[in-house]
Design a protein around this motif. Sequence first.
Motif, short mmCIF file in Angstrom:
data_model
loop_
_atom_site.label_atom_id
_atom_site.label_comp_id
_atom_site.label_asym_id
_atom_site.label_seq_id
_atom_site.Cartn_x
_atom_site.Cartn_y
_atom_site.Cartn_z
N SER A 32 0.83 -1.21 0.00
CA SER A 32 0.00 0.00 0.00
C SER A 32 0.86 1.26 0.00
O SER A 32 0.54 2.24 -0.68
N ILE A 33 1.96 1.22 0.75
CA ILE A 33 2.85 2.38 0.80
C ILE A 33 3.48 2.63 -0.57
O ILE A 33 3.61 3.78 -1.02
N MET A 34 3.86 1.54 -1.26
CA MET A 34 4.42 1.70 -2.61
C MET A 34 3.42 2.38 -3.53
O MET A 34 3.78 3.27 -4.31
N PHE A 35 2.15 1.98 -3.43
CA PHE A 35 1.14 2.55 -4.32
C PHE A 35 0.71 3.95 -3.90
O PHE A 35 -0.05 4.60 -4.62
N SER A 36 1.17 4.41 -2.76
CA SER A 36 0.94 5.81 -2.41
C SER A 36 1.90 6.72 -3.18
O SER A 36 1.71 7.94 -3.20
N HIS A 37 2.92 6.11 -3.82
CA HIS A 37 3.90 6.89 -4.59
C HIS A 37 3.82 6.61 -6.09
O HIS A 37 4.34 7.39 -6.89
N VAL A 38 3.22 5.48 -6.47
CA VAL A 38 3.10 5.14 -7.89
C VAL A 38 1.67 4.72 -8.17
O VAL A 38 0.94 4.29 -7.27
N ASP A 39 1.28 4.84 -9.44
CA ASP A 39 -0.08 4.43 -9.84
C ASP A 39 -0.12 2.98 -10.30
O ASP A 39 -1.14 2.30 -10.12
N VAL A 40 0.97 2.52 -10.90
CA VAL A 40 1.02 1.13 -11.37
C VAL A 40 2.36 0.53 -10.97
O VAL A 40 3.35 1.23 -10.77
N LEU A 41 2.38 -0.80 -10.86
CA LEU A 41 3.59 -1.53 -10.52
C LEU A 41 3.72 -2.68 -11.51
O LEU A 41 2.93 -3.61 -11.51
N GLY A 42 4.70 -2.55 -12.40
CA GLY A 42 4.86 -3.55 -13.44
C GLY A 42 3.66 -3.59 -14.38
O GLY A 42 3.35 -4.64 -14.94
N GLY A 43 2.98 -2.46 -14.53
CA GLY A 43 1.80 -2.40 -15.39
C GLY A 43 0.51 -2.82 -14.70
O GLY A 43 -0.55 -2.82 -15.32
N PHE A 44 0.57 -3.16 -13.42
CA PHE A 44 -0.61 -3.61 -12.67
C PHE A 44 -1.03 -2.53 -11.67
O PHE A 44 -0.19 -1.92 -11.01
N GLY A 45 -2.34 -2.33 -11.55
CA GLY A 45 -2.87 -1.38 -10.59
C GLY A 45 -2.93 -1.96 -9.19
O GLY A 45 -2.66 -3.14 -8.96
N PHE A 46 -3.32 -1.13 -8.23
CA PHE A 46 -3.34 -1.54 -6.83
C PHE A 46 -4.29 -2.71 -6.60
O PHE A 46 -3.95 -3.69 -5.92
N ALA A 47 -5.49 -2.65 -7.15
CA ALA A 47 -6.47 -3.73 -6.95
C ALA A 47 -5.97 -5.03 -7.56
O ALA A 47 -6.19 -6.11 -7.01
N GLU A 48 -5.27 -4.94 -8.70
CA GLU A 48 -4.76 -6.15 -9.34
C GLU A 48 -3.65 -6.79 -8.51
O GLU A 48 -3.59 -8.03 -8.36
N VAL A 49 -2.76 -5.96 -7.97
CA VAL A 49 -1.70 -6.50 -7.11
C VAL A 49 -2.31 -7.06 -5.82
O VAL A 49 -1.87 -8.09 -5.30
N ALA A 50 -3.35 -6.41 -5.32
CA ALA A 50 -4.04 -6.92 -4.13
C ALA A 50 -4.65 -8.29 -4.42
O ALA A 50 -4.68 -9.17 -3.54
N PHE A 51 -5.14 -8.48 -5.64
CA PHE A 51 -5.69 -9.78 -6.03
C PHE A 51 -4.60 -10.85 -6.04
O PHE A 51 -4.80 -11.96 -5.53
N LEU A 52 -3.44 -10.50 -6.58
CA LEU A 52 -2.31 -11.43 -6.55
C LEU A 52 -1.91 -11.74 -5.11
O LEU A 52 -1.67 -12.89 -4.75
#
Length: 254
Positions: A32-52
């Motif tokens: 969550s802290i990472m996504f407070s600084h970026v919108d996507v991570l490896g092309g995946f959004g926060f909800a998608e990474v949360a799903f993983l």
Amino acid sequence: MWVRSTMAYRASFAMVVLVNLLVSGLEFVGISIMFSHVDVLGGFGFAEVAFLYGTATTAFGIADLLLGSLQRIGARVRDGTVDTLLVRPAPVLAQAAADRFALRRVGRVVQGLGVLLWSLTRLEVDWTPGLAVLVVVTVVAGSLIFGALLVAGAAFQFWAQDASEVQNAFTYGGNTLLQYPPTLFAQELVRGVTFVVPLAFVNWLPALRVLGRDDPLGLPGWADFLSPAVALVCCAAAGWVWRAALRGHRSTGS
């Protein structure tokens, strides 16, 4: 017996489960802290990474709850108490898994399942009955794959005797790896966890189908549905290795 012992002190048990839940949740806090600084991570959004994260953590949590005690088998081999398990009229694997059964580990399952359910409400996915079933199958098959790794790692300890950290590298380490998108990692690593140690079938491949993402390895579409078959093969292989380890076991002589 261990569950009854644990529940004898209900307040203590509740506090330990809560602490276990909070500690395991720190991993998701980091995401969550990472996504407070970026919108996507490896092309995946926060909800998608949360799903993983949710699928991997829930699957691993179930396997760790049921089979996590196997990591102590190496100590039993060293002190000769495996012989005690061998003479009892019950499967050695069941006895080793039940030894000091830690019900507190249910906290990890609850935390992972909570993140998974939250992510399902945030994903922009055109849900169908097939996709809903795939999510359930993913968690169940992932639990079996992690369980097979725990059993195989325990079998390896019959020979190595002090190799619990090697086992943890593939279980705890694999769980951490699968919490992030495969696009973050080198293709050599992705190939390794697909064709050598099939961790990608825990959640990466079926999750890509649910999220409508392309497979970075370019595998055919039907590979996304192979998790149950891979789980059965892993369980059969782990069972064979476990039986071979028991047959080759030699007592300490004490």
